[in-house]
Motif scaffolding. Structure first.
Motif, PDB file in Angstrom:
ATOM      1  N   LEU A 122       0.824  -1.211   0.000  1.00 38.52           N
ATOM      2  CA  LEU A 122       0.000   0.000   0.000  1.00 38.52           C
ATOM      3  C   LEU A 122       0.857   1.260   0.000  1.00 38.52           C
ATOM      4  O   LEU A 122       0.590   2.206  -0.750  1.00 38.52           O
ATOM      5  N   LEU A 123       1.910   1.286   0.805  1.00 40.29           N
ATOM      6  CA  LEU A 123       2.751   2.480   0.909  1.00 40.29           C
ATOM      7  C   LEU A 123       3.629   2.682  -0.317  1.00 40.29           C
ATOM      8  O   LEU A 123       4.049   3.806  -0.608  1.00 40.29           O
ATOM      9  N   SER A 124       3.907   1.606  -1.050  1.00 42.90           N
ATOM     10  CA  SER A 124       4.752   1.708  -2.252  1.00 42.90           C
ATOM     11  C   SER A 124       3.925   1.654  -3.535  1.00 42.90           C
ATOM     12  O   SER A 124       4.484   1.530  -4.622  1.00 42.90           O
ATOM     13  N   HIS A 125       2.611   1.753  -3.399  1.00 40.28           N
ATOM     14  CA  HIS A 125       1.703   1.795  -4.552  1.00 40.28           C
ATOM     15  C   HIS A 125       1.765   0.523  -5.395  1.00 40.28           C
ATOM     16  O   HIS A 125       1.581   0.562  -6.612  1.00 40.28           O
ATOM     17  N   GLN A 126       1.995  -0.609  -4.735  1.00 36.21           N
ATOM     18  CA  GLN A 126       2.085  -1.888  -5.431  1.00 36.21           C
ATOM     19  C   GLN A 126       0.816  -2.722  -5.289  1.00 36.21           C
ATOM     20  O   GLN A 126       0.756  -3.852  -5.776  1.00 36.21           O
ATOM     21  N   ALA A 127      -0.212  -2.183  -4.611  1.00 32.45           N
ATOM     22  CA  ALA A 127      -1.398  -2.984  -4.292  1.00 32.45           C
ATOM     23  C   ALA A 127      -2.486  -2.923  -5.358  1.00 32.45           C
ATOM     24  O   ALA A 127      -3.505  -3.610  -5.248  1.00 32.45           O
ATOM     25  N   GLY A 128      -2.297  -2.100  -6.381  1.00 33.64           N
ATOM     26  CA  GLY A 128      -3.304  -1.996  -7.436  1.00 33.64           C
ATOM     27  C   GLY A 128      -4.551  -1.227  -7.027  1.00 33.64           C
ATOM     28  O   GLY A 128      -5.611  -1.394  -7.634  1.00 33.64           O
ATOM     29  N   ILE A 129      -4.429  -0.364  -6.016  1.00 33.32           N
ATOM     30  CA  ILE A 129      -5.570   0.423  -5.555  1.00 33.32           C
ATOM     31  C   ILE A 129      -5.829   1.569  -6.533  1.00 33.32           C
ATOM     32  O   ILE A 129      -4.899   2.200  -7.022  1.00 33.32           O
ATOM     33  N   GLN A 130      -7.094   1.836  -6.805  1.00 32.19           N
ATOM     34  CA  GLN A 130      -7.443   2.933  -7.707  1.00 32.19           C
ATOM     35  C   GLN A 130      -6.818   4.250  -7.220  1.00 32.19           C
ATOM     36  O   GLN A 130      -6.721   4.496  -6.019  1.00 32.19           O
ATOM     37  N   PRO A 131      -6.382   5.123  -8.144  1.00 34.43           N
ATOM     38  CA  PRO A 131      -5.583   6.293  -7.766  1.00 34.43           C
ATOM     39  C   PRO A 131      -6.269   7.311  -6.874  1.00 34.43           C
ATOM     40  O   PRO A 131      -5.656   7.834  -5.943  1.00 34.43           O
ATOM     41  N   PHE A 132      -7.502   7.690  -7.182  1.00 36.77           N
ATOM     42  CA  PHE A 132      -8.193   8.764  -6.466  1.00 36.77           C
ATOM     43  C   PHE A 132      -7.315  10.012  -6.368  1.00 36.77           C
ATOM     44  O   PHE A 132      -6.980  10.485  -5.302  1.00 36.77           O
ATOM     45  N   GLN A 133      -6.988  10.544  -7.571  1.00 34.05           N
ATOM     46  CA  GLN A 133      -6.196  11.764  -7.652  1.00 34.05           C
ATOM     47  C   GLN A 133      -7.018  12.966  -8.107  1.00 34.05           C
ATOM     48  O   GLN A 133      -6.469  13.996  -8.453  1.00 34.05           O
ATOM     49  N   GLY A 134      -8.335  12.812  -8.112  1.00 31.31           N
ATOM     50  CA  GLY A 134      -9.182  13.958  -8.413  1.00 31.31           C
ATOM     51  C   GLY A 134      -9.691  14.023  -9.832  1.00 31.31           C
ATOM     52  O   GLY A 134     -10.550  14.858 -10.137  1.00 31.31           O
ATOM     53  N   GLU A 135      -9.183  13.180 -10.715  1.00 32.10           N
ATOM     54  CA  GLU A 135      -9.642  13.156 -12.096  1.00 32.10           C
ATOM     55  C   GLU A 135     -10.119  11.758 -12.452  1.00 32.10           C
ATOM     56  O   GLU A 135      -9.427  10.769 -12.211  1.00 32.10           O
ATOM     57  N   ASP A 136     -11.320  11.677 -13.020  1.00 34.49           N
ATOM     58  CA  ASP A 136     -11.898  10.396 -13.448  1.00 34.49           C
ATOM     59  C   ASP A 136     -12.009   9.397 -12.299  1.00 34.49           C
ATOM     60  O   ASP A 136     -11.911   8.182 -12.504  1.00 34.49           O
ATOM     61  N   ASP A 137     -12.204   9.897 -11.083  1.00 31.86           N
ATOM     62  CA  ASP A 137     -12.366   9.008  -9.937  1.00 31.86           C
ATOM     63  C   ASP A 137     -13.746   8.352  -9.969  1.00 31.86           C
ATOM     64  O   ASP A 137     -14.720   8.969 -10.422  1.00 31.86           O
ATOM     65  N   PRO A 138     -13.852   7.126  -9.457  1.00 31.11           N
ATOM     66  CA  PRO A 138     -15.186   6.538  -9.269  1.00 31.11           C
ATOM     67  C   PRO A 138     -16.015   7.424  -8.342  1.00 31.11           C
ATOM     68  O   PRO A 138     -15.478   8.098  -7.462  1.00 31.11           O
ATOM     69  N   LYS A 139     -17.327   7.435  -8.544  1.00 31.68           N
ATOM     70  CA  LYS A 139     -18.200   8.256  -7.699  1.00 31.68           C
ATOM     71  C   LYS A 139     -18.170   7.718  -6.274  1.00 31.68           C
ATOM     72  O   LYS A 139     -18.363   6.534  -6.034  1.00 31.68           O
ATOM     73  N   ILE A 140     -17.911   8.617  -5.321  1.00 26.33           N
ATOM     74  CA  ILE A 140     -17.775   8.231  -3.920  1.00 26.33           C
ATOM     75  C   ILE A 140     -19.103   8.458  -3.197  1.00 26.33           C
ATOM     76  O   ILE A 140     -19.683   9.533  -3.302  1.00 26.33           O
ATOM     77  N   PRO A 141     -19.602   7.462  -2.480  1.00 23.12           N
ATOM     78  CA  PRO A 141     -20.820   7.681  -1.688  1.00 23.12           C
ATOM     79  C   PRO A 141     -20.621   8.791  -0.655  1.00 23.12           C
ATOM     80  O   PRO A 141     -19.492   9.135  -0.304  1.00 23.12           O
ATOM     81  N   ASP A 142     -21.711   9.316  -0.159  1.00 23.94           N
ATOM     82  CA  ASP A 142     -21.666  10.387   0.834  1.00 23.94           C
ATOM     83  C   ASP A 142     -21.565   9.759   2.218  1.00 23.94           C
ATOM     84  O   ASP A 142     -22.572   9.520   2.885  1.00 23.94           O
ATOM     85  N   PHE A 143     -20.342   9.513   2.655  1.00 24.20           N
ATOM     86  CA  PHE A 143     -20.131   8.863   3.940  1.00 24.20           C
ATOM     87  C   PHE A 143     -20.398   9.829   5.090  1.00 24.20           C
ATOM     88  O   PHE A 143     -20.194  11.044   4.960  1.00 24.20           O
ATOM     89  N   LYS A 144     -20.799   9.292   6.228  1.00 21.59           N
ATOM     90  CA  LYS A 144     -21.125  10.100   7.398  1.00 21.59           C
ATOM     91  C   LYS A 144     -20.246   9.705   8.582  1.00 21.59           C
ATOM     92  O   LYS A 144     -19.751   8.574   8.649  1.00 21.59           O
ATOM     93  N   GLY A 145     -20.087  10.645   9.518  1.00 23.91           N
ATOM     94  CA  GLY A 145     -19.363  10.335  10.741  1.00 23.91           C
ATOM     95  C   GLY A 145     -18.126  11.195  10.908  1.00 23.91           C
ATOM     96  O   GLY A 145     -17.950  12.222  10.240  1.00 23.91           O
TER      97      GLY A 145
END
Length: 359
Positions: A122-145
């Protein structure tokens, strides 16, 4: 006598470099329409050159000072990795700890490709996690808390998404969301949230004046970040409704240059083989343990040089840091704007600083 003469020559050379660089830096600032630039050249023990140039905002007459705060964007990643490293040393985690060893109930709801991802993945970006850099991100639900509760919900959501693909040309996928997942791991084993861990490590233990989100510029004089609209810089007040969509551990710290210097000096000392807040072997792993991108740092070998580098922005400030691991020097540039002009100006200044100091 020869030693004294040599020392005087070195001191005079540094002063000369400094005077030349200040004029160059200010000309860059003006040519590329950057409201404020603060920069420093350091080694493990001293500050070789430091300056603050320009204004807090294009709409104000406040002049730059070395007490100004800057939002450092993704240079936060190295600080989050640093926090996590402390708890790895304490035995709370291992770099090879698997995410689902700590969150087993999430596994059945997550994509199977993530089954064996580890903390270091995760820390070395080797896990294949989606980028979430602000462009073309998947739509994020409206989380609460709370911030921590929303990061947890976001982490569960991220693991349901299709993995990002790597190949020989792209051996890692830079992911802000991956740093949220790594942070969930350290939050789990410590019982503290990221905000509390930042305060403990950097403010209480190391006595650095670290704050979260944008610098406060309404109650006192300090920097305003700037974005570009219709070709014109627009200053942003600290009261602007802003958040990083649950990826705060990847990019939401602000700090004074002098305090950031102390953080980087710890890293240089560690790379020189000296134990301090972390062990020397931990610094070696943080900076050089994984090819291409290690733990919060790009790990670069080119043209006979060995560098740890990173830049950072959340769209209104821009920072760039280079650590020369062979010369044991670091170059730090902070600005309070972000656009292609800012990036180009900072690149030119970085090149000049490195020319002056032999990197």
């Amino acid at each position: 006598m020869k030693k004294i003469t040599s020392l005087l020559f070195i001191i005079l050379s540094i002063i000369c470099f400094g005077q030349k660089t200040i004029h160059f830096a200010d000309s860059i600032r003006k040519a590329f329409h950057i409201p404020e630039i603060s920069y420093a050249v350091i080694d493990s023990k001293s500050t070789l050159e430091i300056a603050a140039l320009g204004k807090h905002s294009v709409d104000l007459q406040d002049t730059a000072t070395l007490n100004d705060r800057f939002h450092i964007g993704s240079n936060t990643k190295a600080m989050t990795a640093f926090i996590i490293a402390k708890y790895v040393e304490a035995g709370k985690l291992k770099w090879t700890t698997k995410f689902f060893d700590l969150f087993p109930k999430w596994k059945s709801r997550s994509k199977p490709e993530y089954a064996n991802i580890t903390l270091q993945d995760l820390l070395s970006h080797q896990a294949g996690i989606q980028p979430f850099q602000g462009e073309d991100d998947p739509k994020i639900p409206d989380f609460k808390g709370t911030h921590q509760e929303k990061r947890k919900q976001f982490g569960e959501f991220v693991l349901t998404l299709e993995p990002a693909k790597t190949d020989e040309q792209h051996p890692f996928v830079y992911s802000n969301a991956g740093y949220t997942l790594a942070t969930l791991m350290v939050e789990k084993v410590t019982g503290k949230n990221w905000e509390q861990l930042v305060d403990q490590v950097f403010n209480k233990d190391l006595k650095l004046n670290v704050q979260l989100s944008w610098p406060e510029n309404q109650k006192k004089k300090d920097t305003w970040g700037h974005f570009t609209e219709d070709g014109k810089l627009q200053p942003v007040p600290s009261t602007f409704d802003y958040h990083l969509d649950y990826t705060e551990p990847s990019g939401d710290i602000n700090i004074k240059l002098k305090d950031y210097i102390k953080f980087i000096q710890l890293n240089i000392k560690g790379l020189e083989g000296k134990n301090n807040y972390l062990k020397a072997k931990t610094y070696t792993f943080i900076h050089k343990g994984i090819p291409n991108y290690s733990m919060g740092w790009f790990n670069i070998y080119e043209n006979g040089k060995e560098l740890s580098t990173h830049s950072g922005t959340a769209g209104t400030y821009y920072s760039l840091v280079h650590i020369d691991r062979l010369k044991n020097k670091a170059y730090i540039i902070f600005t309070n704007s972000f656009n292609p002009d800012t990036q180009q100006g900072v690149r030119l200044l970085m090149r000049k600083l490195k020319e002056n100091y032999g990197s």
